[in-house]
Design an enzyme around this catalytic site. Structure first.
Site, PDB file in Angstrom:
ATOM      1  N   ASP A  12       0.875  -1.180   0.000  1.00 51.02           N
ATOM      2  CA  ASP A  12       0.000   0.000   0.000  1.00 51.02           C
ATOM      3  C   ASP A  12       0.909   1.226   0.000  1.00 51.02           C
ATOM      4  OD1 ASP A  12      -2.443   1.526   0.288  1.00 51.02           O
ATOM      5  OD2 ASP A  12      -1.799   1.927   2.335  1.00 51.02           O
ATOM      6  N   TYR A  44      -0.464   8.477  -2.534  1.00 49.76           N
ATOM      7  CA  TYR A  44      -0.509   8.182  -3.963  1.00 49.76           C
ATOM      8  C   TYR A  44      -1.716   8.872  -4.610  1.00 49.76           C
ATOM      9  CZ  TYR A  44       2.904   4.275  -3.622  1.00 49.76           C
ATOM     10  OH  TYR A  44       4.017   3.502  -3.453  1.00 49.76           O
ATOM     11  N   GLY A  45      -2.717   9.165  -3.794  1.00 50.09           N
ATOM     12  CA  GLY A  45      -4.006   9.630  -4.307  1.00 50.09           C
ATOM     13  C   GLY A  45      -3.969  10.944  -5.058  1.00 50.09           C
ATOM     14  N   ASN A  76      -6.140   1.449  -3.301  1.00 36.80           N
ATOM     15  CA  ASN A  76      -7.126   1.648  -4.371  1.00 36.80           C
ATOM     16  C   ASN A  76      -6.565   2.465  -5.519  1.00 36.80           C
ATOM     17  OD1 ASN A  76     -10.295   1.018  -3.476  1.00 36.80           O
ATOM     18  ND2 ASN A  76      -8.844   1.152  -1.803  1.00 36.80           N
ATOM     19  N   THR A  77      -5.778   3.492  -5.169  1.00 34.94           N
ATOM     20  CA  THR A  77      -5.225   4.349  -6.209  1.00 34.94           C
ATOM     21  C   THR A  77      -4.295   3.532  -7.102  1.00 34.94           C
ATOM     22  OG1 THR A  77      -5.285   6.157  -4.609  1.00 34.94           O
ATOM     23  CG2 THR A  77      -4.027   6.525  -6.622  1.00 34.94           C
ATOM     24  N   GLU A 154      -6.140   9.473   9.578  1.00 33.65           N
ATOM     25  CA  GLU A 154      -4.779   9.364  10.130  1.00 33.65           C
ATOM     26  C   GLU A 154      -4.627  10.214  11.386  1.00 33.65           C
ATOM     27  OE1 GLU A 154      -1.538   9.117   7.439  1.00 33.65           O
ATOM     28  OE2 GLU A 154      -2.566   7.540   6.305  1.00 33.65           O
ATOM     29  N   THR A 187      -8.470   2.748   1.036  1.00 35.46           N
ATOM     30  CA  THR A 187      -8.066   1.937   2.193  1.00 35.46           C
ATOM     31  C   THR A 187      -8.579   2.483   3.522  1.00 35.46           C
ATOM     32  OG1 THR A 187      -6.019   3.230   2.083  1.00 35.46           O
ATOM     33  CG2 THR A 187      -5.940   0.963   1.234  1.00 35.46           C
TER      34      THR A 187
END
Ligand code: DGL
Length: 267
Positions: A12, A44-45, A76-77, A154, A187
């Site tokens: 991830d 990453y998004g 997911n990205t 987070e 996620t």
């Protein structure tokens, strides 16, 4: 660890993929797992597909130092943009999070109106939208990025008025579209399930991609005759590219269990 041990490899962009690991452990406690969180390069998004593909390939190269039965792209990205490349380059089964979530959504919708939420990159890629329409061209898809959800989780603001406010802002328009299914395409989002449910109401089924992905991993291992015999708990190894202490701290919240050792690595 005995020689010849084969692992489920998961990567991830950071800590979020632990939601996927958690579901895999719940379903397949006997499996040995290696997890890589690319915490040096998260998120990453917000990045371009080209960069996410580059990072994803480097993550896979690292994980393949071990013998893997299956590779799980928990992000997911990354699943949205790099899955075809990763499948082409690796002869082992590669499981992303998009397909399992979509399959479930298509199964349960009654009105044919499906919502998807994810990072900017995931929604912009159109991967969920495409896959849903491929499965059934009559389905209508309503997709919205919810970029603030990741930092809220987070920060630990799970059951919090600010998260509630943000959820209302993002999700009201989706609710007004009359969707009956909402895919949590990131996620981190399963952790906000409570807040999301409050906004969407009981009539909208929330699809947790992490849970559906764990079922797909089980199917793949069964199909290949690769399941570990039940009994002993599998070994778990955690690697990150930066800040192992922060990973452990946030990870406790995602996993609900202690992560004993996290090793920092260079890819
Ligand atoms: N893991 C990412 C995802 O599921 C969320 C965090 C990020 O943007 O890297 O899309």
């Amino acid at each position: 660890m005995a020689k010849g041990t084969r692992f489920v490899g998961i990567f991830d962009s950071g800590v979020g993929g632990l939601t996927v690991l958690k579901e895999i452990v719940a379903l397949l406690p006997q499996e040995h797992i290696i997890y890589l969180g690319d915490t040096a390069r998260v998120p990453y998004g917000t990045r371009s597909p080209k960069t996410v593909i580059k990072y994803s390939r480097e993550n896979v190269r690292f994980l393949r130092r071990w013998e893997l039965k299956v590779l799980v792209v928990a992000c997911n990205t990354s699943s949205s943009v790099s899955l075809p490349t990763l499948k082409e380059e690796n002869e082992i089964p590669v499981v992303g999070v998009i397909e399992p979530g979509v399959r479930r959504a298509v199964e349960v919708t009654r009105t044919g109106r499906i919502g998807v939420i994810g990072t900017e990159g995931t929604i912009r890629s159109g991967a969920y939208q495409r896959r849903i329409r491929e499965m059934d061209p009559h389905l209508q898809v309503f997709a919205t990025p919810c970029p603030l959800f990741v930092p809220l989780v987070e920060e630990g603001w799970i059951d919090d008025p600010i998260s509630r406010l943000v959820a209302h802002r993002y999700l009201r328009p989706l609710k007004e579209e009359g969707i009956d299914v909402l895919i949590l395409g990131c996620t981190h989002y399963p952790l906000l399930e409570g807040v999301i449910r409050e906004v969407m109401g009981e009539g909208v089924e929330l699809i947790n991609s992490a849970k559906e992905t764990a079922k797909e991993v089980k199917r793949q291992l069964e199909r290949g005759g690769m399941l570990e015999p039940p009994g002993a708990e599998g070994e778990r190894k955690f690697f990150v590219t930066d800040n192992p202490d922060k990973f452990t701290e946030i990870g406790k919240r995602f996993l609900g269990v202690r992560i004993d050792r996290v090793e920092e690595v260079e890819l």
